[in-house]
Design a protein around this motif. Structure first.
Motif, mmCIF file in Angstrom:
data_model
loop_
_atom_site.group_PDB
_atom_site.id
_atom_site.type_symbol
_atom_site.label_atom_id
_atom_site.label_comp_id
_atom_site.label_asym_id
_atom_site.label_seq_id
_atom_site.Cartn_x
_atom_site.Cartn_y
_atom_site.Cartn_z
ATOM 1 N N GLY A 1 0.521 5.459 0.472
ATOM 2 C CA GLY A 1 1.745 6.253 0.557
ATOM 3 C C GLY A 1 2.633 5.722 1.671
ATOM 4 O O GLY A 1 2.265 4.803 2.402
ATOM 5 N N THR A 2 3.796 6.306 1.792
ATOM 6 C CA THR A 2 4.779 5.840 2.771
ATOM 7 C C THR A 2 4.517 6.493 4.133
ATOM 8 O O THR A 2 3.769 7.465 4.238
ATOM 9 C CB THR A 2 6.205 6.167 2.285
ATOM 10 N N CYS A 3 5.155 5.969 5.171
ATOM 11 C CA CYS A 3 4.889 6.420 6.537
ATOM 12 C C CYS A 3 4.982 7.943 6.647
ATOM 13 O O CYS A 3 5.851 8.579 6.036
ATOM 14 C CB CYS A 3 5.838 5.734 7.510
ATOM 15 N N SER A 4 4.085 8.491 7.461
ATOM 16 C CA SER A 4 3.884 9.948 7.456
ATOM 17 C C SER A 4 4.849 10.705 8.354
ATOM 18 O O SER A 4 4.679 11.896 8.578
ATOM 19 C CB SER A 4 2.449 10.253 7.868
ATOM 20 N N PRO B 1 0.807 -1.221 0.000
ATOM 21 C CA PRO B 1 0.000 0.000 0.000
ATOM 22 C C PRO B 1 0.840 1.271 0.000
ATOM 23 O O PRO B 1 0.330 2.337 -0.364
ATOM 24 C CB PRO B 1 -0.832 -0.122 1.284
ATOM 25 N N CYS B 2 2.106 1.178 0.371
ATOM 26 C CA CYS B 2 2.969 2.369 0.285
ATOM 27 C C CYS B 2 3.173 2.788 -1.175
ATOM 28 O O CYS B 2 3.593 3.907 -1.445
ATOM 29 C CB CYS B 2 4.313 2.097 0.949
ATOM 30 N N HIS B 3 2.904 1.879 -2.095
ATOM 31 C CA HIS B 3 3.026 2.177 -3.528
ATOM 32 C C HIS B 3 1.642 2.197 -4.187
ATOM 33 O O HIS B 3 1.524 1.987 -5.394
ATOM 34 C CB HIS B 3 3.922 1.133 -4.215
ATOM 35 N N THR C 1 12.233 5.628 7.758
ATOM 36 C CA THR C 1 13.248 5.300 6.752
ATOM 37 C C THR C 1 12.821 5.729 5.346
ATOM 38 O O THR C 1 13.631 6.235 4.568
ATOM 39 C CB THR C 1 13.542 3.794 6.779
ATOM 40 N N ALA C 2 11.552 5.533 5.012
ATOM 41 C CA ALA C 2 11.101 5.888 3.667
ATOM 42 C C ALA C 2 11.251 7.393 3.423
ATOM 43 O O ALA C 2 11.806 7.821 2.403
ATOM 44 C CB ALA C 2 9.656 5.450 3.459
ATOM 45 N N SER C 3 10.763 8.193 4.365
ATOM 46 C CA SER C 3 10.878 9.652 4.200
ATOM 47 C C SER C 3 12.335 10.075 4.203
ATOM 48 O O SER C 3 12.746 10.973 3.454
ATOM 49 C CB SER C 3 10.138 10.373 5.327
ATOM 50 N N GLY D 1 9.443 3.685 -2.895
ATOM 51 C CA GLY D 1 8.906 4.475 -1.788
ATOM 52 C C GLY D 1 9.118 3.798 -0.459
ATOM 53 O O GLY D 1 9.811 4.329 0.406
ATOM 54 N N CYS D 2 8.523 2.629 -0.271
ATOM 55 C CA CYS D 2 8.636 1.955 1.017
ATOM 56 C C CYS D 2 10.109 1.670 1.322
ATOM 57 O O CYS D 2 10.937 1.541 0.415
ATOM 58 C CB CYS D 2 7.797 0.683 1.017
ATOM 59 N N ASP D 3 10.406 1.544 2.600
ATOM 60 C CA ASP D 3 11.768 1.646 3.121
ATOM 61 C C ASP D 3 12.887 1.050 2.257
ATOM 62 O O ASP D 3 13.876 1.713 1.967
ATOM 63 C CB ASP D 3 11.860 0.974 4.482
ATOM 64 N N LYS D 4 12.755 -0.214 1.887
ATOM 65 C CA LYS D 4 13.886 -0.885 1.234
ATOM 66 C C LYS D 4 13.895 -0.671 -0.269
ATOM 67 O O LYS D 4 14.891 -0.978 -0.932
ATOM 68 C CB LYS D 4 13.855 -2.393 1.522
ATOM 69 N N ILE E 1 8.689 -4.418 -2.250
ATOM 70 C CA ILE E 1 8.827 -4.868 -0.853
ATOM 71 C C ILE E 1 8.087 -3.906 0.070
ATOM 72 O O ILE E 1 8.328 -2.694 0.029
ATOM 73 C CB ILE E 1 10.314 -4.884 -0.421
ATOM 74 N N HIS E 2 7.207 -4.436 0.887
ATOM 75 C CA HIS E 2 6.577 -3.632 1.939
ATOM 76 C C HIS E 2 7.056 -4.143 3.293
ATOM 77 O O HIS E 2 7.228 -5.340 3.490
ATOM 78 C CB HIS E 2 5.052 -3.724 1.851
ATOM 79 N N GLU E 3 7.228 -3.235 4.212
ATOM 80 C CA GLU E 3 7.780 -3.591 5.519
ATOM 81 C C GLU E 3 6.965 -4.668 6.239
ATOM 82 O O GLU E 3 7.523 -5.558 6.873
ATOM 83 C CB GLU E 3 7.860 -2.350 6.409
ATOM 84 N N SER E 4 5.659 -4.547 6.157
ATOM 85 C CA SER E 4 4.821 -5.446 6.954
ATOM 86 C C SER E 4 4.439 -6.723 6.216
ATOM 87 O O SER E 4 3.741 -7.568 6.765
ATOM 88 C CB SER E 4 3.536 -4.721 7.380
HETATM 89 FE FE1 FES Z 1 6.140 1.483 3.833
HETATM 90 FE FE2 FES Z 1 6.503 2.660 6.333
HETATM 91 S S1 FES Z 1 5.696 0.696 5.835
HETATM 92 S S2 FES Z 1 7.073 3.349 4.362
#
Ligand code: FES
Length: 572
Positions: free
Chosen positions: A202-205, A62-64, A209-211, A130-133, A93-96
């Motif tokens: 979107g990525t964490c607000s 969902p971050c993408h 790490t993503a931001s 976008g998401c962290d990795k 890759i999504h963190e969760s």
């Molecule tokens: Fe994707 Fe935080 S879980 S940026």
């Protein structure tokens, strides 16, 4: 591979690049065009510069979740500039949704990215992550592939609201979960919070790490100026995507590769901004890995020196109080670069073809706001991160000093040791656990090799019996990582890790440990003779190597945190 179908004396471009080798280059081109014409392309379209666009949309990411809108806008930008946009998928890759950890998969994504850029004909590539990795994986892969590249991040999610309180993932996730564990809020309440923490795709607000990686990518000149901070579902984000597509065509024409832009000076700018924005500890590992692909060695001692002269200017969670939406409205990365002034290298190239200093000047003067502070009125007097050494971490360790409860910056306590995450899960909430708020929680075997994949388990939970007494922070030490959205007195990336024989494996419950951030020290107060005795009694560290597949490759080839956890054979 052959480029023989190129005009005489010129390197192949566009659809003529990297032809499949059948021993007859003209036939290879003939076949390639026949197939793609099946998708309705004209000869005119196929004569244009080809801009690859990496599509990392995924139902599990969902971050993408705004990928369709970004793809459409990037393609529009490419076509406005006369190029032919072609999108293609890679791993997402999504963190969760990454077991065992997203870090375990980062190098795999970087290999996928590198090889698919290299395998397919493109004159430049737009890296949408976008998401962290995902952003580090794309930078690592594109750096190795050696094709002109420009990064586009998906952008941050919108904040949500709970009973009049503004909330966002995932710093507030942890705060609410801590209250739930401490018995402050009920099960129905925590369930309700769960639906309100994330306001959109979107990525964490926060400055997780993503931001952080989004900001560093812009600061290092590999993304469009002003592009890091626009939230995912805004008109700004779509316009940035269009501009990125247009600029990709210019990059292709100029032939500007990443090693022109990502130099020692631009990495130093990245480190400087990392410190000033209160960025994620994970970014150190990622920057080290990207630099390593280009043969550049980042020094953590240098980072620490920079930290003493670079205050935190950005007041964002987890170390401050605002969110990425606010950071964007306050001017984003160009405003941070302007405030950093002479601490930034200005004469470094960017994807726009202009120097970073020109872009900073173009962004214009500041305006009244209290989210991005001037050097004269910082949020925190030093940089957000400190590099620690001592007999517990001969290769170093990291702490996010700006996010530590001040009383714990200098602390000596008695160790409570957990051998691995299973041991932690089994005992952390045991009512009989011999632990006080002054104890030092130690978790072993969550390093790059040990877990494997260096999970974000370094943010050990506060034991329930202490949480219910109101304890919110304790000194915690591990060879793992923690989420960029987390905060606390958490010592991370202890190197070398316990699974490969680092001194962390010798720590026993009851040992005294000293953390002194002012002295940059992490010390196990046990004599050398006793440590040698323990070492001999334990024998050499031995790691079970999986029998097959990517797990075997990972455990065999991954480097320690101080080398970015990249695979040895991928380093430049
Ligand atoms: Fe994707 Fe935080 S879980 S940026």
């Amino acid at each position: 591979m052959s480029d023989a179908a190129a005009p005489a004396g010129k390197p192949a471009t566009g659809i003529r690049k990297g032809l499949t080798n059948y021993g007859d280059a003209e036939f290879s081109l003939f076949l390639r065009k026949a197939f793609i014409k099946g998708a309705g392309y004209s000869d005119d379209a196929l004569d244009r510069p080809v801009i690859g666009i990496i599509n990392t949309g995924s139902g599990f990411n969902p971050c993408h979740g705004n990928m369709p809108a970004l793809l459409e806008a990037v393609k529009r930008g490419v076509m406005l500039a006369g190029g032919l946009p072609v999108d293609f998928p890679t791993i997402s890759i999504h963190e969760s949704f990454s077991q065992p950890t997203s870090m375990f998969l980062r190098n795999l994504m970087s290999m996928d990215t590198e090889e698919m850029i290299r395998a397919q004909p493109m004159d430049a590539v737009v890296l949408i992550g976008g998401c962290d990795k995902t952003v580090p994986a794309q930078l690592m892969g594109a750096a190795s592939a050696g094709v002109p590249a420009i990064s586009l991040v998906t952008g941050s999610m919108l904040t949500g609201g709970y009973r009049g309180e503004r909330v966002g993932a995932c710093t507030d996730c942890r705060a609410f979960w801590g209250k739930f564990r401490g018995g402050e809020i009920s099960k129905p309440e925590i369930d309700d919070v769960n639906s309100r923490l994330v306001g959109s795709v979107g990525t964490c607000s926060v400055m997780g790490t993503a931001s952080t990686m989004a900001c560093l990518t812009e600061a290092m000149g590999i993304a469009m100026p002003g592009s890091a901070s626009a939230p995912a579902v805004t008109a700004d984000r779509v316009r940035i995507a269009e501009a990125t597509g247009t600029q990709a065509v210019a990059l292709a024409a100029a032939g500007t590769k990443m090693d022109t832009i990502l130099t020692q000076e631009s990495f130093e700018n990245g480190l400087r901004v990392l410190l000033a924005i209160g960025g994620s500890t994970n970014a150190i590992i990622h920057l080290t890995a990207v630099a390593g692909r280009l043969g550049i060695r980042l020094s953590l001692e240098q980072l620490d020196r920079m930290s003493t002269e670079t205050p935190v200017l950005v007041d964002l969670k987890p170390s401050g109080k605002y969110y990425m939406e606010d950071f964007h409205r306050a001017g984003g990365v160009p405003a941070v670069l302007r405030e950093l002034g002479s601490l930034i290298h200005r004469d470094v190239p960017t994807v726009t073809g202009r120097m970073l200093g020109e872009e900073i000047d173009d962004a214009g003067p500041g305006f009244p706001q209290d989210i991005i502070r001037p050097l004269s009125n910082p949020v925190y007097p030093e940089g957000s991160l400190a590099f620690l050494r001592g007999n517990l971490a001969p290769g170093g360790a990291i702490i996010k000093q700006a996010a530590v409860s001040p009383a714990l910056l200098e602390h000596t306590g008695s160790a409570v040791v957990f051998e691995n995450t299973a041991d932690l899960a089994a005992r952390i909430d045991d009512a009989d656990l011999d632990v006080t708020a002054e104890s030092v929680l130690v978790l072993k075997n969550i390093g790059p090799v040990g877990a494997p994949g260096m999970p974000e388990a370094g943010y050990l939970p506060i034991p329930k019996k202490l949480a219910s007494q109101g304890v919110r922070d304790m000194v915690r030490i591990s060879d793992g990582r923690m989420s960029g959205t987390a905060a606390g007195a958490v010592v991370l990336h202890v190197t070398p890790e316990s699974a490969v024989g680092g001194p962390l494996r010798l720590v026993q419950t009851g040992d005294t440990i000293t953390l002194s951030v002012s002295q940059r020290l992490i010390q196990l107060e046990v004599s050398d003779a006793e440590l040698a005795r323990r070492e001999e009694a334990m024998g050499p560290a031995s790691q079970v190597v999986p029998e097959r597949g990517y797990r075997k490759l990972f455990v065999t080839e991954v480097t320690q945190a101080d080398e970015g956890c990249d695979f040895r054979f991928l380093q430049g």
